[in-house]
Design a protein around this motif. Structure first.
Motif, PDB file in Angstrom:
ATOM      1  N   ILE A   1      -5.206  -5.074   3.207  1.00 36.51           N
ATOM      2  CA  ILE A   1      -6.291  -3.742   2.881  1.00 36.51           C
ATOM      3  C   ILE A   1      -7.168  -3.974   1.637  1.00 36.51           C
ATOM      4  O   ILE A   1      -6.072  -4.222   0.809  1.00 36.51           O
ATOM      5  CB  ILE A   1      -5.017  -2.069   2.727  1.00 36.51           C
ATOM      6  CG1 ILE A   1      -4.220  -1.545   4.023  1.00 36.51           C
ATOM      7  CG2 ILE A   1      -5.748  -0.846   1.908  1.00 36.51           C
ATOM      8  CD1 ILE A   1      -3.661  -1.410   3.926  1.00 36.51           C
ATOM      9  N   PRO A   2      -7.494  -3.814   1.572  1.00 36.12           N
ATOM     10  CA  PRO A   2      -8.428  -4.611   0.318  1.00 36.12           C
ATOM     11  C   PRO A   2      -7.917  -3.177  -1.230  1.00 36.12           C
ATOM     12  O   PRO A   2      -7.536  -2.170  -0.603  1.00 36.12           O
ATOM     13  CB  PRO A   2     -10.028  -4.442   0.556  1.00 36.12           C
ATOM     14  CG  PRO A   2      -9.501  -4.364   1.473  1.00 36.12           C
ATOM     15  CD  PRO A   2      -8.658  -3.750   2.531  1.00 36.12           C
ATOM     16  N   HIS A   3      -7.926  -3.844  -1.847  1.00 38.05           N
ATOM     17  CA  HIS A   3      -7.016  -2.848  -3.301  1.00 38.05           C
ATOM     18  C   HIS A   3      -8.369  -1.504  -3.492  1.00 38.05           C
ATOM     19  O   HIS A   3      -8.262  -0.867  -3.479  1.00 38.05           O
ATOM     20  CB  HIS A   3      -7.150  -3.576  -4.835  1.00 38.05           C
ATOM     21  CG  HIS A   3      -6.522  -2.589  -5.832  1.00 38.05           C
ATOM     22  ND1 HIS A   3      -5.081  -1.991  -5.510  1.00 38.05           N
ATOM     23  CD2 HIS A   3      -7.365  -2.064  -6.989  1.00 38.05           C
ATOM     24  CE1 HIS A   3      -4.845  -1.050  -6.907  1.00 38.05           C
ATOM     25  NE2 HIS A   3      -6.067  -1.817  -7.154  1.00 38.05           N
ATOM     26  N   ASP A   4      -9.646  -2.063  -3.486  1.00 39.00           N
ATOM     27  CA  ASP A   4     -10.645  -0.732  -3.940  1.00 39.00           C
ATOM     28  C   ASP A   4     -10.788   0.026  -2.808  1.00 39.00           C
ATOM     29  O   ASP A   4     -11.481   1.305  -2.967  1.00 39.00           O
ATOM     30  CB  ASP A   4     -12.334  -1.754  -3.885  1.00 39.00           C
ATOM     31  CG  ASP A   4     -12.278  -2.094  -2.584  1.00 39.00           C
ATOM     32  OD1 ASP A   4     -11.768  -2.925  -1.877  1.00 39.00           O
ATOM     33  OD2 ASP A   4     -13.636  -2.781  -2.687  1.00 39.00           O
ATOM     34  N   ALA A   5     -10.355   0.220  -1.378  1.00 41.52           N
ATOM     35  CA  ALA A   5     -10.212   0.873  -0.281  1.00 41.52           C
ATOM     36  C   ALA A   5      -8.803   1.338  -0.655  1.00 41.52           C
ATOM     37  O   ALA A   5      -9.464   2.647  -0.374  1.00 41.52           O
ATOM     38  CB  ALA A   5     -10.131   0.124   1.025  1.00 41.52           C
TER      39      ALA A   5
ATOM     40  N   VAL B   1      -7.992   7.583  -2.828  1.00 39.11           N
ATOM     41  CA  VAL B   1      -7.211   8.281  -4.392  1.00 39.11           C
ATOM     42  C   VAL B   1      -8.856   8.817  -4.451  1.00 39.11           C
ATOM     43  O   VAL B   1      -8.484   9.720  -4.360  1.00 39.11           O
ATOM     44  CB  VAL B   1      -6.514   7.420  -4.839  1.00 39.11           C
ATOM     45  CG1 VAL B   1      -6.452   8.776  -5.893  1.00 39.11           C
ATOM     46  CG2 VAL B   1      -5.494   7.086  -4.076  1.00 39.11           C
ATOM     47  N   GLU B   2     -10.025   8.419  -4.475  1.00 42.02           N
ATOM     48  CA  GLU B   2     -11.276   8.710  -4.977  1.00 42.02           C
ATOM     49  C   GLU B   2     -11.653  10.457  -4.093  1.00 42.02           C
ATOM     50  O   GLU B   2     -11.744  11.192  -4.678  1.00 42.02           O
ATOM     51  CB  GLU B   2     -12.251   8.230  -5.649  1.00 42.02           C
ATOM     52  CG  GLU B   2     -11.736   7.312  -7.031  1.00 42.02           C
ATOM     53  CD  GLU B   2     -12.979   5.768  -7.325  1.00 42.02           C
ATOM     54  OE1 GLU B   2     -13.170   5.987  -5.838  1.00 42.02           O
ATOM     55  OE2 GLU B   2     -12.285   5.482  -8.449  1.00 42.02           O
TER      56      GLU B   2
ATOM     57  N   ALA C   1       1.088  -1.210   0.080  1.00 48.16           N
ATOM     58  CA  ALA C   1      -0.272   0.093  -0.266  1.00 48.16           C
ATOM     59  C   ALA C   1       0.361   1.303   0.192  1.00 48.16           C
ATOM     60  O   ALA C   1       0.619   2.044  -0.985  1.00 48.16           O
ATOM     61  CB  ALA C   1      -0.960   0.058   1.163  1.00 48.16           C
ATOM     62  N   GLN C   2       2.017   1.370   0.857  1.00 49.93           N
ATOM     63  CA  GLN C   2       3.388   2.440   0.686  1.00 49.93           C
ATOM     64  C   GLN C   2       3.489   2.450  -0.786  1.00 49.93           C
ATOM     65  O   GLN C   2       3.882   3.623  -1.133  1.00 49.93           O
ATOM     66  CB  GLN C   2       3.708   2.304   1.741  1.00 49.93           C
ATOM     67  CG  GLN C   2       4.052   1.874   2.590  1.00 49.93           C
ATOM     68  CD  GLN C   2       5.710   1.651   2.985  1.00 49.93           C
ATOM     69  OE1 GLN C   2       5.759   0.333   4.183  1.00 49.93           O
ATOM     70  NE2 GLN C   2       6.097   2.614   3.497  1.00 49.93           N
ATOM     71  N   ARG C   3       4.026   1.172  -1.184  1.00 48.80           N
ATOM     72  CA  ARG C   3       4.152   2.207  -2.760  1.00 48.80           C
ATOM     73  C   ARG C   3       3.094   2.631  -3.920  1.00 48.80           C
ATOM     74  O   ARG C   3       3.334   3.275  -4.772  1.00 48.80           O
ATOM     75  CB  ARG C   3       4.909   0.023  -3.265  1.00 48.80           C
ATOM     76  CG  ARG C   3       6.370   0.080  -2.709  1.00 48.80           C
ATOM     77  CD  ARG C   3       6.738  -1.229  -3.520  1.00 48.80           C
ATOM     78  NE  ARG C   3       5.771  -2.371  -3.343  1.00 48.80           N
ATOM     79  CZ  ARG C   3       6.613  -3.327  -2.367  1.00 48.80           C
ATOM     80  NH1 ARG C   3       7.042  -3.557  -1.415  1.00 48.80           N
ATOM     81  NH2 ARG C   3       5.654  -4.012  -2.564  1.00 48.80           N
ATOM     82  N   GLU C   4       2.409   1.620  -3.838  1.00 43.17           N
ATOM     83  CA  GLU C   4       0.701   2.405  -4.244  1.00 43.17           C
ATOM     84  C   GLU C   4       0.813   3.651  -4.160  1.00 43.17           C
ATOM     85  O   GLU C   4       0.158   4.658  -5.235  1.00 43.17           O
ATOM     86  CB  GLU C   4      -0.099   1.899  -3.944  1.00 43.17           C
ATOM     87  CG  GLU C   4      -0.356   0.177  -4.733  1.00 43.17           C
ATOM     88  CD  GLU C   4      -0.419   0.201  -5.919  1.00 43.17           C
ATOM     89  OE1 GLU C   4      -2.108   0.307  -6.790  1.00 43.17           O
ATOM     90  OE2 GLU C   4       0.395  -0.497  -6.897  1.00 43.17           O
ATOM     91  N   LEU C   5       0.317   4.130  -2.852  1.00 41.30           N
ATOM     92  CA  LEU C   5      -0.269   5.050  -2.479  1.00 41.30           C
ATOM     93  C   LEU C   5       1.039   6.147  -3.205  1.00 41.30           C
ATOM     94  O   LEU C   5       1.065   7.641  -2.871  1.00 41.30           O
ATOM     95  CB  LEU C   5      -0.927   5.896  -1.494  1.00 41.30           C
ATOM     96  CG  LEU C   5      -1.475   4.411  -1.962  1.00 41.30           C
ATOM     97  CD1 LEU C   5      -2.453   5.091   0.132  1.00 41.30           C
ATOM     98  CD2 LEU C   5      -3.100   5.477  -2.374  1.00 41.30           C
TER      99      LEU C   5
END
Length: 69
Positions: free
Chosen positions: A52-56, A61-62, A21-25
């Motif tokens: 952490i679910p991907h859709d979360a 971000v949305e 999640a760190q890398r993604e965000l």
């Protein structure tokens, strides 16, 4: 350590670790944990592991984009 190469066609993982999640965000570990503790970012527990679910991540971000508009 093996390096995983992903392509555009690879679907995102269903669940993320805090590290992924760190890398993604692009956020620090401490920030991810603050978001989890505040409820701003949803997580689930599987045994003692937090995921952490991907859709979360996408939803977070949305939400940021909506509040910035």
């Amino acid at each position: 350590m093996a390096i995983k190469v992903t392509t555009v066609d690879d679907p995102p993982p269903l669940l993320h670790t805090v590290r992924s999640a760190q890398r993604e965000l692009g956020l620090s570990r401490a920030t991810i944990y603050r978001l989890l503790e505040s409820g701003a970012l949803e997580s689930i527990r599987i045994g003692s592991a937090r995921r952490i679910p991907h859709d979360a991540l996408v939803g977070y971000v949305e939400q940021l984009r909506r509040s910035a508009a």
